[in-house]
Design a protein around this motif. Structure first.
Motif, PDB file in Angstrom:
ATOM      1  N   GLY A   1       0.962   1.712  -3.683  1.00  0.00           N
ATOM      2  CA  GLY A   1      -0.282   2.477  -3.616  1.00  0.00           C
ATOM      3  C   GLY A   1      -0.027   3.933  -3.285  1.00  0.00           C
TER       4      GLY A   1
ATOM      5  N   ALA B   1      -4.966   2.209   8.905  1.00  0.00           N
ATOM      6  CA  ALA B   1      -6.009   1.358   8.336  1.00  0.00           C
ATOM      7  C   ALA B   1      -5.752  -0.095   8.705  1.00  0.00           C
TER       8      ALA B   1
ATOM      9  N   VAL C   1      -8.419   6.800   0.121  1.00  0.00           N
ATOM     10  CA  VAL C   1      -7.169   7.493  -0.188  1.00  0.00           C
ATOM     11  C   VAL C   1      -6.699   7.157  -1.599  1.00  0.00           C
ATOM     12  N   LEU C   2      -6.802   5.879  -1.969  1.00  0.00           N
ATOM     13  CA  LEU C   2      -6.378   5.488  -3.314  1.00  0.00           C
ATOM     14  C   LEU C   2      -7.183   6.238  -4.364  1.00  0.00           C
TER      15      LEU C   2
ATOM     16  N   ILE D   1     -10.772   3.309   4.447  1.00  0.00           N
ATOM     17  CA  ILE D   1      -9.744   4.356   4.462  1.00  0.00           C
ATOM     18  C   ILE D   1      -8.799   4.167   3.276  1.00  0.00           C
ATOM     19  N   VAL D   2      -8.374   2.924   3.100  1.00  0.00           N
ATOM     20  CA  VAL D   2      -7.433   2.662   2.005  1.00  0.00           C
ATOM     21  C   VAL D   2      -8.072   2.996   0.658  1.00  0.00           C
TER      22      VAL D   2
ATOM     23  N   ILE E   1      -1.295   6.748   7.368  1.00  0.00           N
ATOM     24  CA  ILE E   1      -2.679   6.369   7.056  1.00  0.00           C
ATOM     25  C   ILE E   1      -2.771   4.880   6.722  1.00  0.00           C
TER      26      ILE E   1
ATOM     27  N   LEU F   1       0.839  -1.208   0.000  1.00  0.00           N
ATOM     28  CA  LEU F   1       0.000   0.000   0.000  1.00  0.00           C
ATOM     29  C   LEU F   1       0.865   1.247   0.000  1.00  0.00           C
TER      30      LEU F   1
ATOM     31  N   ILE G   1       0.221   5.416  -0.525  1.00  0.00           N
ATOM     32  CA  ILE G   1      -0.518   5.951   0.618  1.00  0.00           C
ATOM     33  C   ILE G   1       0.503   6.296   1.698  1.00  0.00           C
TER      34      ILE G   1
ATOM     35  N   VAL H   1     -10.454  -0.935   5.482  1.00  0.00           N
ATOM     36  CA  VAL H   1     -10.558  -1.098   4.034  1.00  0.00           C
ATOM     37  C   VAL H   1     -11.031   0.202   3.383  1.00  0.00           C
TER      38      VAL H   1
END
Ligand SMILES: Nc1ncnc2c1ncn2[C@@H]1O[C@H](COP(=O)(O)OP(=O)(O)OP(=O)(O)O)[C@@H](O)[C@H]1O
Ligand SMILES: Nc1ncnc2c1ncn2[C@@H]1O[C@H](COP(=O)(O)OP(=O)(O)OP(=O)(O)O)[C@@H](O)[C@H]1O
Ligand SMILES: [Mg+2]
Ligand SMILES: [Mg+2]
Lengths: 344, 317, 519, 344
Positions: free
Chosen positions: A143, A153, D331-332, D327-328, A149, A139, A145, D325
């Motif tokens: 990703g 998560a 953000v993505l 949150i991810v 954060i 992630l 991120i 899940v």
């Protein structure tokens, strides 16, 4: 274009202070000096411990108690040191410990352990920790991120999953040989402490003596420079979080042995404890600078503090206040000391 | 009506209170992050002060079994005579409690049970399942005519076994009279979380007939949320039994009509029992010369009718 | 290139004779860092209205002296007088209040703030604490226009400007204060000839108003053009002061700086065999908005030079070849094998190295030791099974640091403590250590002193002679022409000329660069 | 000196990027663009809310419930935005809220409030919060203790002190006019929400329209540059932490009105919630870039998430997992969107 030897000597002379001063400065700035403050803080704590309850504090069993308590959070902190040195942060360590401990103590896993070997429990814990770390790493690295954060998560998700799997019941470890081995001692020293020592030693070697460690510093210190220097930054970032996850898996095994349970409530606030130990040890929260020895001292300082408090029967809330004040004093002291030795 | 174990004068009246051999007791409990737990610690310390022959060592409250284990280990190193242990997680502390027992230390287990009988000399338990049953039975008694009543539940920390037990008891008791829990939220035993979750709950259920709230301390927040919503169509049953709630019940003007006691004197009783055990005394009002293995406290329902009986021992949250 | 002299009566002559009373006198300044005595008794006097040049090798202490003057460092000994009064410059504010402003060597801007906000940082136009943004914007625009850069949008975030734009903002900031003395620490390093001319116009305007300028540069020809007097620092001490900037022979200046005489020339070219294999081949590379249709090839042993203005896209081309940016079209081949586009790894594996333009943000691990910075790209060589052989590693780094004359010589100190030029040498050393097939050098001599510069030239030549294909980007046309075998001239992202270096001269390149007219 | 037009063109090239790209980039980078992702995330959440429980979700009272819940943590997050933008972090916000609420509801303070005016309670809360912030700031700016450690120490100390003062009791607020005013409504909108709106608006103005705000960016973005520009960095740092402390004081007042109590258990884990809201809003954890609007959205997203969960009667553990899940995904999504609009 010819270099006259006399010139070279002159310039060395002029720009570099006498060799003794330089060597001292170098030594101090590279470790012993910074850690001197930590050593001092720990020594002061021990003196307080001996002065206030010498009969129990300075005994072998009590030292082992401190070490045993330090072991679990210590292993987590070693992993955290890598992540923070590499410029990240991991808030999900506590949740990963919980999830690993729960997954490794489900009926199915324990059945495997009973039928074959406890190695199945251990490897389950490591796998789960590593897998969570892998998700974190992917992630963050791919990703994109921000670590705060992404791992926040993971904190929520892993703890939730641990609760679902365990149905919020504490799962008892039945495997005697597992508990006996990991809960036991070797040459008078608890297995847990051995594990901590091994993980810390391995961590030190990896961070300071391998290309992996060197890359960790580079990635944390200047990501763009690391990328342009040909380091696979993303892959390395993933590796760092997997490593932290594995450490959580190990910590879960240790906690399972110590508490003889797996539970979704294990590892609460480990993220704060581990980050605090890492940071007080001298690792930069912004990355690029990290020290395993400092982290070990950080963990020992916090654990010893707790031990001294318990021995001294301070009131519940007063302990909190005292803890805050002592942390501040310790850090101030350490800084003052480091500055004085460096400038002299 | 003499089932109330917490009546303070009853037991201490006998010769058991006369000073005896010095007793060093270690006490460890979870973090005082909610009112009931704070009350437990306070009551324990206050009880210990009453006895000139008791020296109490109190460890910092913690929700980390690892740290609590090391606290118990420290007590063992200090060679205390007894340990009163309210574990954050019973099974997790079993091993170290067993170790303490093996070292000759009297362990008194409070509130959250160990999973081995060898880990404690005696155990004092609240009755979490019984608490749910009491609350459920009371709700049934109030709503017996209306089978389609909407019952809501505001639980405590959902990841704790005790919350599960309470909820199960509540559900079972409601099932007996054909009711069920329509809406359920879990708070965190604190005033603030109670307010927050209750506010959401009140939105989720436009009409409610009864609410059971597990914890009176978080109940302060729950009542604040109810007041904010201007809703009055339901009644509230509390839990744990704080003095505030009992006063509300007594006044009769509040939506809180009853509360189920979960004694906050368990730790204090633990101190007494530990002292008796170390000094090899018997429990005053029993014929038996040994202190019983297990004492389970009763979870009575407090209503306007019997509130005066319980108010004196209620905890000030 | 002949920049038009401003019509103002200002000039170096008038500046020099305007007043003889010293505006600033620094005497016996000493500054020690742990382990290093950076300044060891420096004297400097500056008169109002003059351009006073400060010369010295990398690490001589120029920047440190400047930072003492602006209150950023506290001297361990020595006195500072302004208009004859002894002053204590304990904080930057104290220096600012006495009319001292500075453009620091390392751009000191706040990337998240706008251009106008950066210009007025610390003295924002405000009423009751509320910033007057329109006034700030108007005044910023005015200052920028005065600098010849009215086109820079004052509300744009500074972080999104290219290096040259940031340098202009830095200058504008120094001008935004009513300064009597402005210090410029290598302001021309990121500027191309056009921009430098513009800068000089501004400096002349300043001196005409009686403002004194302390000017630091490693380009001696600049000193001759703009300077009035020269002070030379060597190893933290003043070795000569009050020299005439135009009359003093170059040889003499270099001897004073380095203590030896250096032939400031480019080493002779070797003959490139047309049979030498093509190592790097770039075809039709483009990135929209940056450059388009770039094709070139470099043979083993050849040096290809890129000339162009700042912003013509040279750095982008190099970074794209290296894989640090992903091209929209085109391919890069090394020894005939195509590299994976936008993938640094693939380039590195094929033996391509890049010494990037911005050393601080793109190349250096500032808190790491010098030797670790040098070896970071060649770690595999010193490792077996992932474990590093520290001895071999340090030894290799020491050898390179010595051959490049990195000062101070210890390789264990953090790179952060090195002077700007020495940091650049460390970056070069990194790629020299790695045996590259292709070396991409972006401004390799930026901020490097005269002595080291000729050593770097010799090294680059030597590398080429050993069969490495080299691509060189430099804003100094002389350098490109002197060092490269073939030259590509870029203008607004397009190659406007490609040909052997001998067949083109500086004026032609500048004409191409600015007007795009064919030769 | 005549400026040849051709010269100007050439230099335009050099110092700024092409105008089209610039305008789009400018717009996006200054707010609307970055916040577009947040708006979208919030809108998606609302759509989910309406779809799953439309009858209750989209009602006025429910919206007010969400806003009321957001108000307290929102005010804390505004203060946190300043601290983080200025390059710091404050882990003690929750503890400061607790201490302020306890101190403002002691018997003595409440007596004053009864005898004279509730303003004494409010100012006590603000003073206590401000004082804690001052200590934080002094330790960090002058004691040179890293913010993480200094505020961690404050966390322990302030919570301990709150427990001592309150004797771990929940202190009930007796002052009716206080509760009526702050717990009440104004033109149909709860006072708490008004306070949040006011604090957010003031925060926006201060951060974006005053020299104080601009200097906050400078201190966080490039401390050395700020120092060289003559900004009193240390004093400014102190001011930032005092500001965060004051926000905690305000939050304490709000919590006192909302729960009608002061308690040492108030504000638990506020530090994590506030930092999460700030970071998801787009403020850089490393300092130098911050947005109040983003923070407000961050707070609203987390609060709405909670509300939607409760309306749907999800189990606590499932909520946890879903939260991680979501949150991810949010953000993505936001990043993908921001990238697409910027590159087009
Ligand atoms: N913060 C510091 N700590 C330790 N040493 C330092 C520090 N700053 C500078 N030095 C040392 O002081 C000496 C002078 O550095 P300075 O930056 O003034 O050189 P310079 O003349 O500006 O060189 P350049 O032309 O390369 O910019 C160098 O040897 C450098 O390593
Ligand atoms: N961060 C950025 N944001 C927007 N545009 C940029 C940015 N960096 C560079 N550019 C643009 O890209 C183009 C090339 O810039 P750059 O300065 O790197 O060219 P260059 O030829 O390498 O010059 P130099 O060699 O002096 O660095 C210019 O149009 C410039 O405005
Ligand atoms: Mg310099
Ligand atoms: Mg460039």
């Amino acid at each position: 274009m010819s270099e006259a030897p006399s010139d070279t000597t002159a310039s060395t002379q002029a720009t570099v202070a006498p060799p003794t001063a330089q060597r001292a400065g170098g030594l101090l700035s590279t470790g012993a000096g910074r850690n001197l403050g930590l050593v001092l803080a720990l020594v002061v704590l021990c003196i307080v411990g001996v002065a206030t309850s010498g009969d129990t504090f300075a005994t072998g069993p009590n030292v082992l108690t401190i070490l045993r308590a330090a072991a679990t959070i210590g292993v987590v902190s070693i992993g955290m040191t890598f992540v923070i040195t590499g410029g990240g942060i991991d808030l999900s360590v506590g949740a990963m410990v919980a999830l690993s401990s729960v997954w490794a103590t489900t009926l199915a896993t324990q059945q495997l352990a009973t039928d074959y070997h406890w190695i199945f429990m251990v490897s389950t814990a490591l796998l789960v920790g590593g897998a969570c770390g892998l998700v974190n790493g992917l992630l963050i690295a791919y990703g994109k991120i921000v670590p705060f954060i992404a791992t926040l998560a993971m904190l929520a998700a892993a703890r939730g999953l641990a609760e679902i799997i365990s149905d919020r019941r504490t799962q008892i470890v039945n495997n005697r040989s597992f508990v006996d081995l990991f809960g036991g001692s070797l040459i008078g020293v608890p297995t847990l402490v051995w594990i901590f020592v091994l993980v810390a030693a391995a961590g030190w070697v990896v961070l300071n003596r391998t290309t992996f460690g060197r890359r960790t510093f580079a990635v944390g210190g200047n990501t763009e420079a690391a990328r342009l220097a040909g380091i696979k930054v993303q892959r390395h970032t993933v590796a760092l979080y997997v490593l932290a996850g594995l450490c959580c898996g190990i910590a879960a095994v240790m906690l399972m042995a110590r508490t003889t349970t797996g539970s979704s409530t294990h590892g609460q606030l480990y993220e704060l404890d581990a980050i605090a130990a890492v940071v007080i040890g001298g690792t930069l929260l912004s990355g690029g600078r990290g020290t395993i020895v400092g982290t070990v001292f950080g963990v020992l300082i916090f654990t010893t503090l707790n031990n001294v408090f318990t021995l001294n029967n301070l009131s519940f809330s007063a302990q909190s206040v005292a803890k805050g004040v002592i942390i501040v004093i310790a850090v101030l002291l350490q800084q003052r000391l480091a500055r004085r030795t460096t400038s002299s | 009506e003499n089932n109330n174990n917490a009546a303070p004068q009853g037991v201490s009246a006998g010769k058991n209170d006369e000073p005896g051999k010095k007793v060093k007791i270690g006490f460890s409990a979870p973090a005082a992050d909610h009112g009931w737990m704070g009350a437990i610690t306070k009551a324990t310390q206050a009880e210990a002060k009453k006895y000139s022959d008791v020296e109490l060592l109190v460890a910092e409250g913690t929700n980390d079994p690892n740290q609590q284990i090391s606290q118990v280990e420290t007590f063992i190193n200090q060679k205390v005579d007894a340990i009163v242990l309210l574990p954050f997680d019973g099974p997790a502390l079993t091993a170290v409690a067993t170790k303490a027992m093996e070292a000759g230390i009297t362990v008194v287990n409070v509130d959250r049970e160990f999973n081995s009988p060898a880990a404690a000399r005696t155990t004092i338990l609240g009755d979490n399942y019984g608490m749910g049953v009491s609350a459920g039975t009371y709700v049934c008694s109030q709503l017996k005519d209306k089978k389609d009543s909407i019952v809501a539940e505001i639980a405590g920390i959902d990841s704790l076994g005790l919350t599960q037990d309470r909820s199960k008891g509540f559900k079972d008791a409601l099932a007996d009279c054909g009711l069920k829990v329509s809406n359920r939220v879990a708070a965190a035993f604190t005033v603030e979380s109670g307010e927050k979750e209750a506010a959401n709950l009140l939105q989720a259920a436009p009409k409610i007939d009864a609410i059971w709230n597990h914890d009176d301390d978080q109940g302060v927040g729950v009542m604040a949320a109810i007041k904010n919503s201007n809703r009055k169509e339901f009644f509230v049953v509390g839990g744990a039994g704080s003095a505030n709630v009992m006063r509300d019940i007594k006044s009769g003007t509040s939506l809180v009509k009853a509360t189920v006691i979960y004694p906050s004197t368990q730790g204090a009783d633990g101190i007494r029992l530990a002292r008796l055990l170390v000094q090899k005394k018997a429990l005053g009002d029993l014929v038996e010369v040994e202190v019983p293995r297990e004492i389970q406290l009763y979870a009575p329902v407090v209503t306007k009718d019997n509130v005066d009986q319980y108010l004196p021992t209620a905890f000030e949250s | 290139m002949t920049p038009s002299t401003p019509p103002a009566p200002a000039g170096r002559e008038s500046g020099a004779v305007l007043t003889e009373s010293a505006l600033l006198t620094m005497t016996g300044i000493v500054k020690e860092f742990p382990g290093v005595r950076a300044l060891d008794g420096v004297d400097l006097d500056v008169r109002a209205g003059e351009v006073h040049c400060l010369l010295g090798q990398n690490g001589a202490g120029k920047s440190t002296l400047i930072r003492v003057l602006t209150g950023a460092h506290q001297p361990d000994a020595g006195t500072i007088r302004i208009n004859g009064d002894e002053v204590q410059l304990n904080t930057p504010t104290a220096a600012i209040q006495r009319g001292i402003a500075a453009i620091y060597q390392e751009l000191d801007l706040v990337p998240g703030l706008s251009v106008a906000e950066n210009i007025f940082l610390g003295h924002e136009p405000a009423r009751f604490g509320f910033s007057r943004r329109h006034e700030a914007a108007a005044r910023a625009r005015e200052i920028l226009r005065g600098l010849g850069h009215g086109e820079i949008p004052v509300r744009r975030e500074v972080g999104s400007l290219p290096a040259a734009g940031q340098q202009v903002v830095s200058m504008a900031r120094a001008l935004s204060r009513d300064a009597r003395l402005i210090v410029m620490d290598e302001p021309s390093a990121v500027l191309d000839p056009e921009e430098v001319a513009n800068l000089f116009r501004v400096i002349r305007g300043l001196t005409a108003q009686g403002v004194a300028v302390v000017y630091i540069s490693h380009r001696l020809e600049e000193i001759r053009e703009i300077g009035d007097r020269v002070t030379v620092l060597k190893d933290g001490a003043t070795v000569a002061t009050g020299l005439d900037a135009r009359e003093t022979p170059t040889k003499e200046l270099i001897r004073l700086m380095t203590g030896r005489s250096i032939e400031y020339v480019f080493p002779p070219r070797a003959e490139i065999l047309t049979t030498a294999p093509v190592v790097l081949e770039v075809t039709d590379l483009s990135r929209p908005g940056e450059f388009a249709g770039i094709s070139f090839s470099v043979r083993a042993g050849e040096i290809l030079g890129f000339a162009g203005l700042v912003g013509s896209g040279r750095s982008e081309v190099l970074e794209t070849v290296y894989g640090a940016r992903k091209p929209a079209t085109g391919s890069v081949r090394v020894d005939g094998t195509a590299l994976r586009p936008g993938w640094v790894q693939s380039a590195v594996k094929a033996g391509v190295g890049l010494a990037p333009e911005e050393r601080k943000s793109q190349a250096l691990l500032l808190d790491e030791a010098v030797y670790k910075n040098i070896t970071v790209s060649s770690m595999q060589r010193f490792a077996s099974g992932g474990f590093l052989n520290n001895h071999a590693e340090r030894a290799a780094a020491v050898q390179l640091a010595e051959s490049l004359d990195v000062r101070p010589p210890g390789v264990d100190q953090p790179v952060r403590n090195l002077s700007g030029g020495n940091q650049q040498k460390v970056v070069l050393a990194r790629w020299l250590l790695r045996d590259c097939r292709v070396l991409l050098l972006d401004e390799p001599t930026r901020g490097v002193d005269v002595g080291a510069r000729s050593e770097i030239y010799a090294l680059v030549r030597k590398l080429a002679a050993s069969g490495v294909a080299i691509v060189l980007v430099s804003s100094e046309v002389e350098e490109v022409l002197g060092l490269a075998d073939r030259v590509v001239v870029l203008r607004e992202g397009r190659a406007v000329h490609t040909g052997p270096a001998q067949e083109i001269d500086e004026h032609q390149v500048l004409d191409l660069v600015m007007e795009g007219s064919s030769v």
